[in-house]
Design a protein around this motif. Structure first.
Motif, PDB file in Angstrom:
ATOM      1  N   GLN A  70      -2.025  38.399 -54.531  1.00 20.84           N
ATOM      2  CA  GLN A  70      -2.106  39.753 -54.686  1.00 20.84           C
ATOM      3  C   GLN A  70      -0.893  40.411 -54.369  1.00 20.84           C
ATOM      4  OE1 GLN A  70      -5.471  41.675 -53.016  1.00 20.84           O
ATOM      5  NE2 GLN A  70      -6.891  40.091 -54.087  1.00 20.84           N
ATOM      6  N   ASN A  71       0.405  39.763 -54.796  1.00 18.54           N
ATOM      7  CA  ASN A  71       1.654  40.267 -54.320  1.00 18.54           C
ATOM      8  C   ASN A  71       1.923  40.590 -53.051  1.00 18.54           C
ATOM      9  OD1 ASN A  71       2.178  39.670 -56.965  1.00 18.54           O
ATOM     10  ND2 ASN A  71       1.606  41.830 -57.509  1.00 18.54           N
ATOM     11  N   GLY A  72       1.201  39.827 -52.176  1.00 15.94           N
ATOM     12  CA  GLY A  72       1.383  40.284 -50.662  1.00 15.94           C
ATOM     13  C   GLY A  72       0.829  41.478 -50.018  1.00 15.94           C
TER      14      GLY A  72
ATOM     15  N   ASN B 291      -2.522  33.067 -43.903  1.00 16.75           N
ATOM     16  CA  ASN B 291      -1.768  31.830 -44.105  1.00 16.75           C
ATOM     17  C   ASN B 291      -1.717  31.384 -45.606  1.00 16.75           C
ATOM     18  OD1 ASN B 291      -4.448  30.737 -44.335  1.00 16.75           O
ATOM     19  ND2 ASN B 291      -3.866  29.094 -42.793  1.00 16.75           N
ATOM     20  N   ARG B 292      -1.154  30.215 -45.635  1.00 13.10           N
ATOM     21  CA  ARG B 292      -1.052  29.947 -47.395  1.00 13.10           C
ATOM     22  C   ARG B 292      -2.476  29.430 -47.775  1.00 13.10           C
ATOM     23  NH1 ARG B 292       2.655  24.823 -47.903  1.00 13.10           N
ATOM     24  NH2 ARG B 292       3.955  26.191 -46.441  1.00 13.10           N
ATOM     25  N   LYS B 293      -3.159  28.769 -47.068  1.00 10.53           N
ATOM     26  CA  LYS B 293      -4.560  28.525 -47.508  1.00 10.53           C
ATOM     27  C   LYS B 293      -5.376  29.656 -47.963  1.00 10.53           C
ATOM     28  CE  LYS B 293      -7.902  25.599 -48.361  1.00 10.53           C
ATOM     29  NZ  LYS B 293      -7.905  24.418 -49.523  1.00 10.53           N
ATOM     30  N   PHE B 294      -5.399  30.712 -47.210  1.00 14.21           N
ATOM     31  CA  PHE B 294      -6.039  32.064 -47.220  1.00 14.21           C
ATOM     32  C   PHE B 294      -5.484  32.504 -48.896  1.00 14.21           C
ATOM     33  CE2 PHE B 294      -6.014  36.527 -47.623  1.00 14.21           C
ATOM     34  CZ  PHE B 294      -7.578  36.825 -47.312  1.00 14.21           C
ATOM     35  N   LYS B 295      -4.206  32.578 -48.956  1.00 11.94           N
ATOM     36  CA  LYS B 295      -3.760  33.090 -50.324  1.00 11.94           C
ATOM     37  C   LYS B 295      -4.217  32.301 -51.453  1.00 11.94           C
ATOM     38  CE  LYS B 295       0.783  34.512 -48.306  1.00 11.94           C
ATOM     39  NZ  LYS B 295       1.968  33.890 -48.304  1.00 11.94           N
ATOM     40  N   HIS B 296      -4.107  30.930 -51.207  1.00 12.15           N
ATOM     41  CA  HIS B 296      -4.941  29.866 -52.150  1.00 12.15           C
ATOM     42  C   HIS B 296      -6.387  30.286 -52.588  1.00 12.15           C
ATOM     43  CE1 HIS B 296      -5.565  26.261 -54.484  1.00 12.15           C
ATOM     44  NE2 HIS B 296      -6.720  26.310 -53.906  1.00 12.15           N
TER      45      HIS B 296
END
Ligand SMILES: Nc1ncnc2c1ncn2[C@@H]1O[C@H](COP(=O)(O)OP(=O)(O)OP(=O)(O)O)[C@@H](O)[C@H]1O
Ligand SMILES: [Mg+2]
Length: 459
Positions: free
Chosen positions: A155-157, A145-150
């Motif tokens: 890393q460009n998905g 989810n978004r928080k994980f990416k934050h």
């Protein structure tokens, strides 16, 4: 659904019948003569017309709707739920078309609902305050989810569709995943990572994903940022250590002197008196310390309510100025005050008095003889601005941010001498913030300091 092949098909039937009738007519012409030939020809023409009408009827009412229904069913099977067939005016074909259209309508509604639910889940998952990662039984990442990416960077998905240990370098996370698979129960661990150059503590919780048959087919990882909690925990630990230390010093001293007097059996009265004086001084210090600690804990309790009222500055300040003048005289310090007349603000008079007394006390304590201390209160836009200025020892630049911390003292030995506990400014800051105000310090070492407080005039 209209299909262009239908007229062609009908045309083919027509050509076939014309051919058959043509052939039969040729044969009949060969074997009949005169009136007989006419009768046979008339009969054949009538039969031809009847057959054409019959075929047209069959074609229109059965073949055509059937074909249309097949076409629509194919489209439904391909997920095109907006497809609809003609409703025939009567007969079984009408029932079939109606049933197919109803099926299409229900499927379309279900698809819309599913889509809505899907987007709701996505919204919920993306707006969670915790990071989320779903890993399948082979270790491939299926969802983040978004928080994980934050927390871990975008890393460009490159997460989804990859093995978790290829995309996450933290071995603590690998351990959580492996143990969750192994023990099939909730596993917790933590990891320290850097976000925008700051260290963050992340709690990792791994939970098994079970099928209806209770077979494990993946792991869901939840990541909580516990940096703030850790900081508070550290602060509490430090505070307890500091309090114990602060209490230990006077108590050790009291006990030591009391024991010495007892051992000496009060023989040397002068020494005994000196020691008792020290005991008195240390116990006063102890009392002050406990008083300040209680004050702080009272201020920290959320239920602490300020009894705010309109404070007329002229009346309210007069008592403080008298105390300050006495203190200044005792220490041979030049004291000055400049109070704008007729101004007022909303606040808790007692607590605000405590703020001023603490600041004045500091100004007097940290200023040498013949120095200057001044107090000014003025009205500025939406705030009342109180400033306490001294020409004292000043505060080193690196200490300015820390003086509001509990027990922080620039010079411990000197503070002990002045009887300071190091809690005064922590209390001041608490009270000011409870009034929605702010405090600001300007200081130059060996030249002096100015403490400026802004308190909103209205509640
Ligand atoms: N006006 C000032 N000039 C120079 N240093 C100051 C001044 N005010 C505060 N300080 C520094 O900030 C520290 C913290 O101040 P604070 O008032 O919280 O504690 P304290 O004065 O040591 O003890 P107390 O809790 O009894 O007031 C002081 O020990 C001192 O080093
Ligand atoms: Mg002080």
């Amino acid at each position: 659904m209209r299909n262009n092949n239908y007229p062609n098909l009908f045309l083919r039937y027509l050509l076939f019948i014309i051919a058959v009738f043509g052939f039969v007519t040729m044969v009949m012409i060969q074997y009949t003569q005169g009136d007989n030939r006419l009768i046979v020809l008339a009969t054949l023409i009538i039969a031809f017309i009847v057959i054409i009408i019959l075929i047209y009827h069959l074609y229109e009412n059965y073949v055509k709707p059937m074909r249309s229904s097949i076409e629509v069913t194919k489209q439904l099977a391909n997920g095109k739920y907006h497809a609809r067939t003609y409703i025939q005016p009567s007969g079984e074909a009408q029932q079939l078309s109606q049933a197919i259209n109803l099926l299409a309508k229900n499927l379309q509604e279900m698809a819309i609902q599913e889509k809505m639910q899907g987007s709701q889940w996505k919204t919920v998952i993306d707006n969670m305050e915790s990071g989320l990662m779903l890993i399948d039984e082979r270790g491939y990442v299926h969802l983040i989810n978004r928080k994980f990416k934050h927390l871990f960077g975008d890393q460009n998905g490159t997460y989804i569709g990859h093995l978790y240990y290829d995309v996450l370098p933290q071995t603590n996370i690998h351990q959580v995943v492996q143990e969750t698979f192994l023990y099939e129960e909730k596993i917790t661990n933590s990891v320290k990572i850097a976000i925008d150059g700051d260290a963050h503590y992340i709690e990792i919780v791994g939970a098994p994903v079970l099928t209806e048959k209770n077979e494990q087919n993946g792991v869901v990882l939840v990541f909580h940022d516990i940096t703030e909690l850790k900081r508070v925990e550290e602060m509490r630990k430090d505070f307890v250590a500091n309090v114990s230390h602060e209490l230990k010093t006077p108590i050790t001293s009291i006990r030591g002197f009391a024991e010495t007097i007892l051992e000496d059996d009060f023989e040397d009265k002068a020494v005994a008196q000196q020691f008792v004086n020290i005991i008195l001084k240390e116990s006063t210090r102890l009392q002050a310390l406990i008083h300040d600690l209680l004050e702080l804990s009272k201020l920290e309790k959320e239920e602490m309510k300020l009894s705010q009222k309109r404070i007329d500055v002229d009346d309210w300040i007069s008592g403080i100025i008298t105390i300050a003048e006495q203190q200044a005289e005792q220490k041979s310090i030049h004291f000055e005050s400049s109070i704008e007349s007729g101004i007022s603000f909303y606040g808790d008079p007692d607590h605000m008095q405590q703020v001023l007394l603490n600041l004045m006390n500091n100004a007097m304590s940290y200023t040498k003889e013949n120095g200057e201390v001044s107090l000014s209160i003025r009205d500025e836009a939406n705030d009342i601005v109180i400033s306490v200025r001294d020409t004292g020892i000043g505060i080193p630049e690196e200490a300015v941010q820390r003086i509001f911390e509990r027990f922080y003292r620039v010079d411990r030995a000197r503070s002990r001498h002045t009887g300071g506990t190091g809690l005064g400014l922590a209390i001041v800051k608490h009270i000011v913030e409870a009034h929605n105000g702010r405090i600001h310090v300007e200081s130059t070492l060996n030249e002096g300091s100015t403490f400026i407080i802004y308190i909103p005039k209205k509640l």
